[in-house]
Design a protein around this motif. Structure first.
Motif, PDB file in Angstrom:
ATOM      1  N   ILE A   1       6.201  -9.125   1.336  1.00  0.00           N
ATOM      2  CA  ILE A   1       5.466  -9.627   2.502  1.00  0.00           C
ATOM      3  C   ILE A   1       6.440  -9.904   3.641  1.00  0.00           C
ATOM      4  O   ILE A   1       6.155  -9.609   4.804  1.00  0.00           O
ATOM      5  CB  ILE A   1       4.630 -10.868   2.117  1.00  0.00           C
ATOM      6  N   GLY A   2       7.599 -10.431   3.319  1.00  0.00           N
ATOM      7  CA  GLY A   2       8.623 -10.672   4.332  1.00  0.00           C
ATOM      8  C   GLY A   2       9.102  -9.385   4.976  1.00  0.00           C
ATOM      9  O   GLY A   2       9.295  -9.325   6.199  1.00  0.00           O
ATOM     10  N   ARG A   3       9.280  -8.333   4.189  1.00  0.00           N
ATOM     11  CA  ARG A   3       9.696  -7.035   4.738  1.00  0.00           C
ATOM     12  C   ARG A   3       8.616  -6.437   5.638  1.00  0.00           C
ATOM     13  O   ARG A   3       8.911  -5.873   6.681  1.00  0.00           O
ATOM     14  CB  ARG A   3      10.023  -6.055   3.608  1.00  0.00           C
ATOM     15  N   ARG A   4       7.362  -6.566   5.223  1.00  0.00           N
ATOM     16  CA  ARG A   4       6.274  -5.935   5.976  1.00  0.00           C
ATOM     17  C   ARG A   4       5.858  -6.730   7.206  1.00  0.00           C
ATOM     18  O   ARG A   4       5.506  -6.147   8.227  1.00  0.00           O
ATOM     19  CB  ARG A   4       5.054  -5.705   5.067  1.00  0.00           C
ATOM     20  N   HIS A   5       5.858  -8.054   7.108  1.00  0.00           N
ATOM     21  CA  HIS A   5       5.341  -8.897   8.193  1.00  0.00           C
ATOM     22  C   HIS A   5       6.417  -9.700   8.913  1.00  0.00           C
ATOM     23  O   HIS A   5       6.150 -10.237   9.988  1.00  0.00           O
ATOM     24  CB  HIS A   5       4.280  -9.870   7.658  1.00  0.00           C
ATOM     25  N   GLY A   6       7.571  -9.841   8.287  1.00  0.00           N
ATOM     26  CA  GLY A   6       8.625 -10.686   8.830  1.00  0.00           C
ATOM     27  C   GLY A   6       8.585 -12.069   8.202  1.00  0.00           C
ATOM     28  O   GLY A   6       7.504 -12.588   7.914  1.00  0.00           O
ATOM     29  N   THR A   7       9.764 -12.657   8.007  1.00  0.00           N
ATOM     30  CA  THR A   7       9.827 -13.958   7.341  1.00  0.00           C
ATOM     31  C   THR A   7       9.404 -15.115   8.253  1.00  0.00           C
ATOM     32  O   THR A   7       9.235 -16.235   7.776  1.00  0.00           O
ATOM     33  CB  THR A   7      11.242 -14.219   6.783  1.00  0.00           C
ATOM     34  N   GLY A   8       9.198 -14.841   9.524  1.00  0.00           N
ATOM     35  CA  GLY A   8       8.696 -15.860  10.440  1.00  0.00           C
ATOM     36  C   GLY A   8       7.205 -15.719  10.716  1.00  0.00           C
ATOM     37  O   GLY A   8       6.651 -16.461  11.530  1.00  0.00           O
ATOM     38  N   SER A   9       6.544 -14.798  10.021  1.00  0.00           N
ATOM     39  CA  SER A   9       5.133 -14.511  10.302  1.00  0.00           C
ATOM     40  C   SER A   9       4.192 -15.493   9.607  1.00  0.00           C
ATOM     41  O   SER A   9       4.556 -16.161   8.641  1.00  0.00           O
ATOM     42  CB  SER A   9       4.796 -13.092   9.825  1.00  0.00           C
ATOM     43  N   LYS A  10       2.976 -15.548  10.109  1.00  0.00           N
ATOM     44  CA  LYS A  10       1.937 -16.391   9.499  1.00  0.00           C
ATOM     45  C   LYS A  10       1.621 -15.934   8.070  1.00  0.00           C
ATOM     46  O   LYS A  10       1.535 -16.782   7.171  1.00  0.00           O
ATOM     47  CB  LYS A  10       0.678 -16.379  10.367  1.00  0.00           C
TER      48      LYS A  10
END
Length: 153
Positions: free
Chosen positions: A121-130
């Motif tokens: 999820i961090g790779r796909r959305h970014g670790t700062g994402s909701k």
């Protein structure tokens, strides 16, 4: 709009995981849990990641058994409790099972565990994402709950 093959694999994997683990989570109707897992992301037919829970609930009926769980599966456990009265004052076993399965199963439909799923999820959305924040908070709550259950036995 169409649900991607990856999303379909995830939905099927979540359904299988829920079916296999339903009884240990206090959900005796394994077939209902399979169906809930299978439809939990149905809102992707009409909405984006940010709105798929609401769209799915609207499709199923906001006040229906399945609609309520589909609507709430994008909330963290704390957000669920803060919405006291929206879904009930306690978190039902079905919700805990759905959160756990959703956080365990990747987009290939494989049960990979919390860490690998969160990394994806961090790779796909970014670790700062909701989505990342929601998943991380939910996973931490689930891990703490499991530790508390283990210690109380």
């Amino acid at each position: 709009m169409q649900i991607s093959n990856e999303r379909m694999a995830h939905m099927h994997g979540v359904a299988e995981w829920m079916y296999e683990h339903a009884e240990e989570y206090g959900c005796p109707n394994k077939d209902e849990m399979y169906l809930l897992g299978l439809i939990h992301d149905i809102g992707y037919l009409y909405g984006s990641k940010e709105e798929h829970e609401q769209k799915g609930a609207e499709l199923l009926g906001l006040d229906t058994y399945y609609g309520r769980f589909v609507q709430a599966h994008g909330l963290t456990p704390q957000e669920y409790m803060d919405c006291n009265g929206c879904f009930g004052s306690e978190i039902p076993n079905e919700m805990i099972l759905l959160w756990t399965a959703d956080m365990m199963v990747d987009l290939s439909g494989n049960a990979v565990g919390f860490k690998e799923r969160l990394d994806d999820i961090g790779r796909r959305h970014g670790t700062g994402s909701k989505p990342y924040r929601i998943c991380k908070e939910t996973m931490l709550w689930l891990e703490n709950r499991k530790a508390i259950d283990f210690l109380s036995q």
